[in-house]
Scaffold this motif. Structure first.
Motif, PDB file in Angstrom:
ATOM      1  N   ASP A 111       0.726  -1.074  -0.193  1.00  0.00           N
ATOM      2  CA  ASP A 111       0.064  -0.108  -0.099  1.00  0.00           C
ATOM      3  C   ASP A 111       0.893   1.363   0.125  1.00  0.00           C
ATOM      4  OD1 ASP A 111      -2.372   1.404   0.337  1.00  0.00           O
ATOM      5  OD2 ASP A 111      -2.260   1.453   2.402  1.00  0.00           O
ATOM      6  N   TYR A 112       2.005   1.314   0.729  1.00  0.00           N
ATOM      7  CA  TYR A 112       2.788   2.359   0.826  1.00  0.00           C
ATOM      8  C   TYR A 112       3.787   2.596  -0.514  1.00  0.00           C
ATOM      9  CZ  TYR A 112       5.964   5.533   3.889  1.00  0.00           C
ATOM     10  OH  TYR A 112       6.584   6.509   4.427  1.00  0.00           O
ATOM     11  N   ILE A 113       4.050   1.477  -1.166  1.00  0.00           N
ATOM     12  CA  ILE A 113       5.007   1.553  -2.088  1.00  0.00           C
ATOM     13  C   ILE A 113       4.589   1.234  -3.588  1.00  0.00           C
ATOM     14  CG2 ILE A 113       7.069   1.169  -0.738  1.00  0.00           C
ATOM     15  CD1 ILE A 113       7.461  -1.552  -1.963  1.00  0.00           C
ATOM     16  N   GLU A 114       3.231   1.128  -3.692  1.00  0.00           N
ATOM     17  CA  GLU A 114       2.738   0.829  -4.775  1.00  0.00           C
ATOM     18  C   GLU A 114       3.217   1.891  -6.114  1.00  0.00           C
ATOM     19  OE1 GLU A 114       0.244   2.608  -6.580  1.00  0.00           O
ATOM     20  OE2 GLU A 114      -0.996   3.367  -5.333  1.00  0.00           O
ATOM     21  N   PRO A 115       3.363   1.591  -7.291  1.00  0.00           N
ATOM     22  CA  PRO A 115       4.059   2.378  -8.231  1.00  0.00           C
ATOM     23  C   PRO A 115       3.859   3.912  -8.629  1.00  0.00           C
ATOM     24  CG  PRO A 115       3.639   0.436  -9.206  1.00  0.00           C
ATOM     25  CD  PRO A 115       3.038   0.241  -7.803  1.00  0.00           C
ATOM     26  N   GLU A 116       2.327   4.067  -8.082  1.00  0.00           N
ATOM     27  CA  GLU A 116       1.983   5.603  -8.308  1.00  0.00           C
ATOM     28  C   GLU A 116       2.075   6.445  -7.045  1.00  0.00           C
ATOM     29  OE1 GLU A 116      -1.202   6.581 -10.734  1.00  0.00           O
ATOM     30  OE2 GLU A 116      -0.541   5.118 -12.299  1.00  0.00           O
ATOM     31  N   ARG A 117       2.543   5.908  -5.794  1.00  0.00           N
ATOM     32  CA  ARG A 117       2.925   6.694  -4.683  1.00  0.00           C
ATOM     33  C   ARG A 117       4.142   7.495  -4.956  1.00  0.00           C
ATOM     34  NH1 ARG A 117      -1.511   6.304  -1.243  1.00  0.00           N
ATOM     35  NH2 ARG A 117      -1.745   4.175  -0.476  1.00  0.00           N
ATOM     36  N   ASN A 118       4.064   8.675  -4.680  1.00  0.00           N
ATOM     37  CA  ASN A 118       5.108   9.771  -4.883  1.00  0.00           C
ATOM     38  C   ASN A 118       5.430  10.738  -3.831  1.00  0.00           C
ATOM     39  OD1 ASN A 118       3.154  11.334  -4.786  1.00  0.00           O
ATOM     40  ND2 ASN A 118       3.228  12.356  -7.068  1.00  0.00           N
ATOM     41  N   PHE A 119       5.564  10.284  -2.774  1.00  0.00           N
ATOM     42  CA  PHE A 119       5.879  11.322  -1.666  1.00  0.00           C
ATOM     43  C   PHE A 119       7.291  11.213  -1.336  1.00  0.00           C
ATOM     44  CE2 PHE A 119       4.725   6.836   0.091  1.00  0.00           C
ATOM     45  CZ  PHE A 119       5.868   6.701   0.756  1.00  0.00           C
ATOM     46  N   ASP A 120       7.894  12.182  -0.768  1.00  0.00           N
ATOM     47  CA  ASP A 120       9.376  12.262  -0.370  1.00  0.00           C
ATOM     48  C   ASP A 120       9.758  10.925   0.249  1.00  0.00           C
ATOM     49  OD1 ASP A 120       9.428  14.928  -1.648  1.00  0.00           O
ATOM     50  OD2 ASP A 120       9.674  15.805   0.211  1.00  0.00           O
ATOM     51  N   GLY A 121      10.664  10.394  -0.376  1.00  0.00           N
ATOM     52  CA  GLY A 121      11.079   9.033   0.499  1.00  0.00           C
ATOM     53  C   GLY A 121      10.562   7.958  -0.116  1.00  0.00           C
ATOM     54  N   VAL A 122       9.790   7.906  -1.151  1.00  0.00           N
ATOM     55  CA  VAL A 122       9.174   6.808  -1.575  1.00  0.00           C
ATOM     56  C   VAL A 122      10.272   5.758  -2.173  1.00  0.00           C
ATOM     57  CG1 VAL A 122       8.225   7.396  -3.595  1.00  0.00           C
ATOM     58  CG2 VAL A 122       7.200   5.693  -2.705  1.00  0.00           C
ATOM     59  N   ASP A 123      11.114   6.275  -2.834  1.00  0.00           N
ATOM     60  CA  ASP A 123      12.406   5.523  -3.473  1.00  0.00           C
ATOM     61  C   ASP A 123      13.134   4.861  -2.638  1.00  0.00           C
ATOM     62  OD1 ASP A 123      11.514   5.780  -6.232  1.00  0.00           O
ATOM     63  OD2 ASP A 123      12.456   7.919  -6.305  1.00  0.00           O
ATOM     64  N   GLU A 124      13.431   5.382  -1.579  1.00  0.00           N
ATOM     65  CA  GLU A 124      14.170   4.974  -0.299  1.00  0.00           C
ATOM     66  C   GLU A 124      13.257   3.818   0.325  1.00  0.00           C
ATOM     67  OE1 GLU A 124      15.216   7.437   2.677  1.00  0.00           O
ATOM     68  OE2 GLU A 124      16.553   5.917   3.639  1.00  0.00           O
ATOM     69  N   ALA A 125      12.029   4.206   0.511  1.00  0.00           N
ATOM     70  CA  ALA A 125      11.158   3.114   0.989  1.00  0.00           C
ATOM     71  C   ALA A 125      11.167   1.846   0.319  1.00  0.00           C
ATOM     72  CB  ALA A 125       9.548   3.874   1.149  1.00  0.00           C
ATOM     73  N   ARG A 126      10.889   1.869  -1.133  1.00  0.00           N
ATOM     74  CA  ARG A 126      10.994   0.766  -2.052  1.00  0.00           C
ATOM     75  C   ARG A 126      12.326   0.201  -1.879  1.00  0.00           C
ATOM     76  NH1 ARG A 126       8.424   4.870  -6.060  1.00  0.00           N
ATOM     77  NH2 ARG A 126       6.311   4.564  -5.900  1.00  0.00           N
ATOM     78  N   GLN A 127      13.213   0.621  -1.940  1.00  0.00           N
ATOM     79  CA  GLN A 127      14.660   0.045  -1.641  1.00  0.00           C
ATOM     80  C   GLN A 127      14.698  -0.755  -0.776  1.00  0.00           C
ATOM     81  OE1 GLN A 127      18.089   2.953  -2.012  1.00  0.00           O
ATOM     82  NE2 GLN A 127      19.025   1.739  -3.251  1.00  0.00           N
ATOM     83  N   ILE A 128      14.525   0.024   0.403  1.00  0.00           N
ATOM     84  CA  ILE A 128      14.653  -0.735   1.822  1.00  0.00           C
ATOM     85  C   ILE A 128      13.593  -1.640   1.905  1.00  0.00           C
ATOM     86  CG2 ILE A 128      14.120  -0.412   4.356  1.00  0.00           C
ATOM     87  CD1 ILE A 128      15.041   2.504   4.089  1.00  0.00           C
ATOM     88  N   THR A 129      12.407  -1.802   1.480  1.00  0.00           N
ATOM     89  CA  THR A 129      11.492  -2.816   1.507  1.00  0.00           C
ATOM     90  C   THR A 129      11.676  -3.957   0.612  1.00  0.00           C
ATOM     91  OG1 THR A 129       9.926  -1.213   1.657  1.00  0.00           O
ATOM     92  CG2 THR A 129       9.114  -3.308   1.254  1.00  0.00           C
TER      93      THR A 129
END
Ligand code: DGI
Ligand code: FE
Ligand code: FE
Ligand code: FE
Length: 188
Positions: free
Chosen positions: A128-146
């Motif tokens: 829910d947090y990192i689905e492809p159209e999420r675009n908040f600050d830090g989402v790329d870091e969130a994807r990488q970490i997850t």
């Protein structure tokens, strides 16, 4: 897969296109995270699809469900953001006939997290947090970490949600605070 088609139709019937499409993206992201973490793919698909099933119900509908199921009366002090997962799971159970407790718990915990989250619940919380159209600050870091470490992703989201809520002086739901204490504050 007839079961999935029926579920997609039932979800679409309840949600505006924008939110329905978000559910499809959460499903795909949940399947990917499930593959990476040895989680049941069909459960990830179902839980991802239905996680926001109840989000467009009226406050009155949620209040009625809280009373019908004799849920914690403190829930009445909260609103849609908290209700659509925790109470939404009861709509999913009653209307869609889904009775798998792991799936229902994944829906229950998808907004606030929980002290105890199964791998499936972690997958849905993060999808829910990192689905492809999420675009908040830090989402790329969130994807990488997850994708590197699912549990680290849960900690990342939990911390950032707390910061986000504090920044806007929003009330912290007790389960959100307990999730922070378990997943962020003390790892032992
Ligand atoms: O339903 P989605 O928008 O896809 O995402 P979600 O179910 O994760 O909901 C996120 C929203 O819920 C976001 O605006 C922050 C809010 N939220 C999460 N935890 C809490 C909360 N709001 C309050 N007031 N208190 C919480 O503890
Ligand atoms: Fe949600
Ligand atoms: Fe979320
Ligand atoms: Fe969502």
């Amino acid at each position: 897969n007839g079961t999935r088609d029926e579920l997609v139709e039932a979800v679409h019937q309840q949600l505006r296109d924008k939110r329905f499409n978000h559910c499809l993206r959460v499903e795909q992201t949940a399947i990917q995270l499930a593959e990476e973490n040895g989680v049941d793919l069909e459960k990830a698909s179902i839980a991802g699809l239905v996680h926001d099933y109840a989000k467009e119900r009226s406050d009155e509908a949620f209040i009625g469900m809280i009373k019908k199921h004799q849920m914690d009366p403190d829930l009445l002090n909260w609103g849609n953001a908290v209700w659509h997962g925790i109470v939404g799971a009861e709509f999913i159970h009653d209307e869609l006939g889904i009775d798998d407790e792991d799936i229902l718990n994944a829906v229950r915990y998808h907004t606030t997290g929980a002290v105890e989250m199964s791998p499936l619940a972690q997958v849905v919380y993060m999808a829910d947090y990192i689905e492809p159209e999420r675009n908040f600050d830090g989402v790329d870091e969130a994807r990488q970490i997850t994708h590197k470490d699912l549990r680290a992703g849960v900690a990342f989201q939990t911390k950032h949600t707390m910061l986000y809520l504090a920044e806007k002086n929003a009330p912290i739901y007790p389960a959100t605070l307990l999730t922070f204490n378990r997943w962020v504050a003390q790892k032992q």
